[in-house]
Design an enzyme around this catalytic site. Structure first.
Site, PDB file in Angstrom:
ATOM      1  N   LYS A  37       0.832  -1.211   0.000  1.00 53.29           N
ATOM      2  CA  LYS A  37       0.000   0.000   0.000  1.00 53.29           C
ATOM      3  C   LYS A  37       0.858   1.250   0.000  1.00 53.29           C
ATOM      4  O   LYS A  37       0.492   2.258  -0.598  1.00 53.29           O
ATOM      5  CB  LYS A  37      -0.949   0.003   1.206  1.00 53.29           C
ATOM      6  CG  LYS A  37      -2.084  -0.996   1.053  1.00 53.29           C
ATOM      7  CD  LYS A  37      -3.205  -0.751   2.043  1.00 53.29           C
ATOM      8  CE  LYS A  37      -4.339  -1.734   1.839  1.00 53.29           C
ATOM      9  NZ  LYS A  37      -5.376  -1.631   2.863  1.00 53.29           N
ATOM     10  N   LYS A  48     -10.979  -5.017  -5.776  1.00 51.94           N
ATOM     11  CA  LYS A  48     -11.932  -3.953  -6.100  1.00 51.94           C
ATOM     12  C   LYS A  48     -11.212  -2.659  -6.452  1.00 51.94           C
ATOM     13  O   LYS A  48     -11.798  -1.761  -7.018  1.00 51.94           O
ATOM     14  CB  LYS A  48     -12.895  -3.744  -4.944  1.00 51.94           C
ATOM     15  CG  LYS A  48     -12.229  -3.501  -3.611  1.00 51.94           C
ATOM     16  CD  LYS A  48     -13.259  -3.601  -2.499  1.00 51.94           C
ATOM     17  CE  LYS A  48     -12.617  -3.847  -1.161  1.00 51.94           C
ATOM     18  NZ  LYS A  48     -13.511  -4.414  -0.193  1.00 51.94           N
ATOM     19  N   LYS A  54      -4.245 -10.816  -7.794  1.00 56.60           N
ATOM     20  CA  LYS A  54      -5.468 -11.045  -7.022  1.00 56.60           C
ATOM     21  C   LYS A  54      -6.637 -10.229  -7.598  1.00 56.60           C
ATOM     22  O   LYS A  54      -6.431  -9.101  -8.021  1.00 56.60           O
ATOM     23  CB  LYS A  54      -5.194 -10.604  -5.576  1.00 56.60           C
ATOM     24  CG  LYS A  54      -6.180 -11.115  -4.561  1.00 56.60           C
ATOM     25  CD  LYS A  54      -5.786 -10.669  -3.166  1.00 56.60           C
ATOM     26  CE  LYS A  54      -6.559  -9.436  -2.756  1.00 56.60           C
ATOM     27  NZ  LYS A  54      -6.583  -9.174  -1.325  1.00 56.60           N
TER      28      LYS A  54
HETATM   29  P1  AMP Z   1     -10.457  -6.638   1.316  1.00 59.08           P
HETATM   30  O1  AMP Z   1     -11.325  -6.506   0.114  1.00 59.08           O
HETATM   31  O2  AMP Z   1      -9.002  -6.631   0.934  1.00 59.08           O
HETATM   32  O3  AMP Z   1     -10.820  -5.731   2.436  1.00 59.08           O
HETATM   33  O4  AMP Z   1     -10.687  -8.113   1.866  1.00 59.08           O
HETATM   34  C1  AMP Z   1     -11.822  -8.527   2.578  1.00 59.08           C
HETATM   35  C2  AMP Z   1     -11.800 -10.032   2.737  1.00 59.08           C
HETATM   36  O5  AMP Z   1     -11.966 -10.666   1.449  1.00 59.08           O
HETATM   37  C3  AMP Z   1     -10.484 -10.587   3.306  1.00 59.08           C
HETATM   38  O6  AMP Z   1     -10.768 -11.686   4.159  1.00 59.08           O
HETATM   39  C4  AMP Z   1      -9.738 -11.034   2.089  1.00 59.08           C
HETATM   40  O7  AMP Z   1      -8.822 -12.049   2.364  1.00 59.08           O
HETATM   41  C5  AMP Z   1     -10.863 -11.510   1.163  1.00 59.08           C
HETATM   42  N1  AMP Z   1     -10.485 -11.310  -0.246  1.00 59.08           N
HETATM   43  C6  AMP Z   1     -10.282 -10.142  -0.879  1.00 59.08           C
HETATM   44  N2  AMP Z   1      -9.957 -10.327  -2.171  1.00 59.08           N
HETATM   45  C7  AMP Z   1      -9.944 -11.679  -2.375  1.00 59.08           C
HETATM   46  C8  AMP Z   1      -9.677 -12.533  -3.493  1.00 59.08           C
HETATM   47  N3  AMP Z   1      -9.348 -12.046  -4.692  1.00 59.08           N
HETATM   48  N4  AMP Z   1      -9.767 -13.862  -3.321  1.00 59.08           N
HETATM   49  C9  AMP Z   1     -10.109 -14.365  -2.130  1.00 59.08           C
HETATM   50  N5  AMP Z   1     -10.369 -13.641  -1.031  1.00 59.08           N
HETATM   51  C10 AMP Z   1     -10.288 -12.314  -1.136  1.00 59.08           C
END
Ligand code: AMP
Ligand code: TRP
Length: 333
Positions: free
Chosen positions: A114, A199, A196
Site C-alpha cells: 500500500k 476492487k 489477485k
Molecule cells: P479486502 O477486500 O481486501 O478488504 O478483503 C476482505 C476479505 O476478502 C479478506 O478476508 C480477504 O482475504 C478476502 N479477499 C479479498 N480479495 C480476495 C480474493 N481475490 N480472493 C479471495 N479472497 C479475497
C-alpha cells in the site's frame, strides 16, 4: 463455546473474491459449526487509513451490512456491527501500538504494497493498522479468525502481540488461530490471472462485483483471459486463467477440479464460460434481490444496533481488565 470473529473493510464494491474468499465461508461456518459465538463487523476504522470520501464511506458501510445479510449471514446467529460504533476498538488499538514494534509493522507485506501505491502521504495509521486489527480480535477473546490468505501475516502479528502482553502483564488475551479455507482463498483477476481479484483494480473487467448488473457479469466472464490451448484443465502455473475460472466454478458448485475436467472433456472454453456465467448469476441474483429489500430498511438498522450493543457489552468488560493490567487510570473493580 468457541468465539469466531472477522471483518471486511467498507471500501467500495464487494467482489466475487470477497464473496468466495470471505463471506461465503462465514456463512458456511455459521451453518456448520455448533456451540459458537460469531461476531462479524464492518471495519470502517481500517478503511480510513487511506483517504476516503466521507459520503461514499457512509454509503459503503450500510451497503456492506446489507451485502453480508443478503449473502446469507443470519442475524439470529451472527452479531453484526460497525467497528467505529464500539469505541473500545480504538482504545485497545492504541494500547497494541504501545507494545508493538515499528520494525515488525514495517515488515508487513500489505503495508509495503500500500505504501508503494499511495506515495503521496502515507498515513501513520497505515503502518499501525495491524495493531488495530489485533485489537479487533483480542478484544473479544476470539478463538478463530476466518480470513483470506492475504491476512495470515496480520494474524501472526496478532498472536505475537497477545503472547507478548500475556507474558508481560499476566494472562489476559486468548491467542487466536486463523482459519483459511483452501478453496476460494485467492480468486484472481479476470484480466491478469497472476494478480489477485481486487476492487481497487482500475480495470473494471478484472473483477466481478457482487452487485454488478447481470449482463455485465456475463460479459466479464466471457471476456476473461484464458489461453490458446483450449482444454479445460486445472494447471495453475501454465494455465492460470482457466484454472482461476475453474476455482470459481468449484467454489460455486462444490465440484472438484477432476469433476469439472471430466464434464468439459472435449468441449471448448466458450461452453465452459457460458455455464460458469449461468452458475454465477444464479447464485448472485437472489443475493441482489435480498440486498435491494434490505438496503433502506429499518430491519437493517435494528440488526446493527443489536450487534453494537452486544459487542459493546463484551468489549467494556474486557477493557476494564486490560486497563487494570496496564495500570492506567484508577483501579476498576
Ligand atoms: P479486502 O477486500 O481486501 O478488504 O478483503 C476482505 C476479505 O476478502 C479478506 O478476508 C480477504 O482475504 C478476502 N479477499 C479479498 N480479495 C480476495 C480474493 N481475490 N480472493 C479471495 N479472497 C479475497
Ligand atoms: N484487515 C482485514 C482486511 O483488510 C479486515 C479486518 C480488520 C479483519 N480487522 C479484522 C479481519 C479482524 C479479521 C479480523 O481484509
Amino acid at each position: 463455546m468457541k468465539r469466531l470473529l472477522s471483518g471486511i473493510q467498507p471500501t467500495g464494491i464487494i467482489t466475487l473474491g470477497n464473496y468466495l474468499g470471505a463471506i461465503k465461508n462465514f456463512v458456511k461456518l455459521q451453518n456448520e459449526l455448533e456451540d459458537i459465538d460469531f461476531l462479524v463487523f464492518i471495519a470502517d476504522l481500517h478503511a480510513i487509513t487511506i483517504p476516503q470520501d466521507p459520503q461514499a464511506l457512509r454509503k459503503n458501510i450500510k451497503s456492506l451490512a446489507a451485502v453480508y445479510i443478503a449473502c446469507g449471514l443470519d442475524p439470529s446467529k451472527v452479531h453484526l456491527f460497525i467497528q467505529s460504533e464500539v469505541l473500545e476498538h480504538a482504545e485497545l488499538g492504541y494500547m497494541m501500538q504501545c507494545i508493538g514494534g515499528i520494525g515488525e509493522l514495517e515488515r508487513m507485506t500489505q503495508y509495503k504494497d500500500k505504501k508503494k501505491r499511495h506515495v503521496e502521504g502515507v498515513t501513520t495509521a497505515l503502518l499501525t493498522y495491524p495493531c488495530l486489527m489485533a485489537a479487533d480480535i483480542l478484544l473479544y477473546d476470539t478463538n478463530i479468525v476466518p480470513v483470506g490468505e492475504d491476512q495470515k501475516q496480520h494474524l501472526e502479528l496478532t498472536r505475537d502481540l497477545a503472547i507478548r502482553f500475556n507474558s508481560k502483564f499476566g494472562d489476559t488475551f486468548v491467542v487466536p488461530e486463523p482459519y483459511i479455507a483452501d478453496k476460494g482463498a485467492r480468486i484472481m483477476s479476470l484480466i491478469d490471472p497472476t494478480k489477485k481479484m481486487s476492487k481497487s483494480d482500475p480495470n473494471h473487467k478484472a473483477y466481478i462485483g457482487i452487485l454488478d448488473d447481470i449482463n455485465q457479469i456475463k460479459n466479464k466472464i466471457k471476456g476473461a483471459v484464458t489461453d490458446l490451448d483450449g482444454t479445460v484443465k486445472y494447471d495453475e502455473e501454465n494455465k492460470p486463467g482457466i484454472s482461476n475460472l475453474m476455482s470459481i466454478y468449484s467454489c460455486m458448485t462444490g465440484l472438484s477440479y477432476e469433476d469439472i475436467e471430466a464434464k468439459y472433456n472435449g468441449k471448448g472454453y466458450a461452453e465452459f464460460k457460458t455455464d460458469l456465467a449461468e452458475i454465477v448469476i444464479n447464485e448472485i441474483k437472489p443475493i441482489q434481490e435480498k440486498y435491494n429489500e434490505l438496503i433502506n430498511s429499518k430491519e437493517l438498522d435494528e440488526i446493527l444496533d443489536n450487534g453494537r450493543d452486544y459487542a459493546t457489552y463484551l468489549a467494556r468488560k474486557k477493557m476494564a481488565k486490560v486497563r487494570n493490567r496496564f495500570g492506567i487510570g484508577r483501579k476498576i473493580k
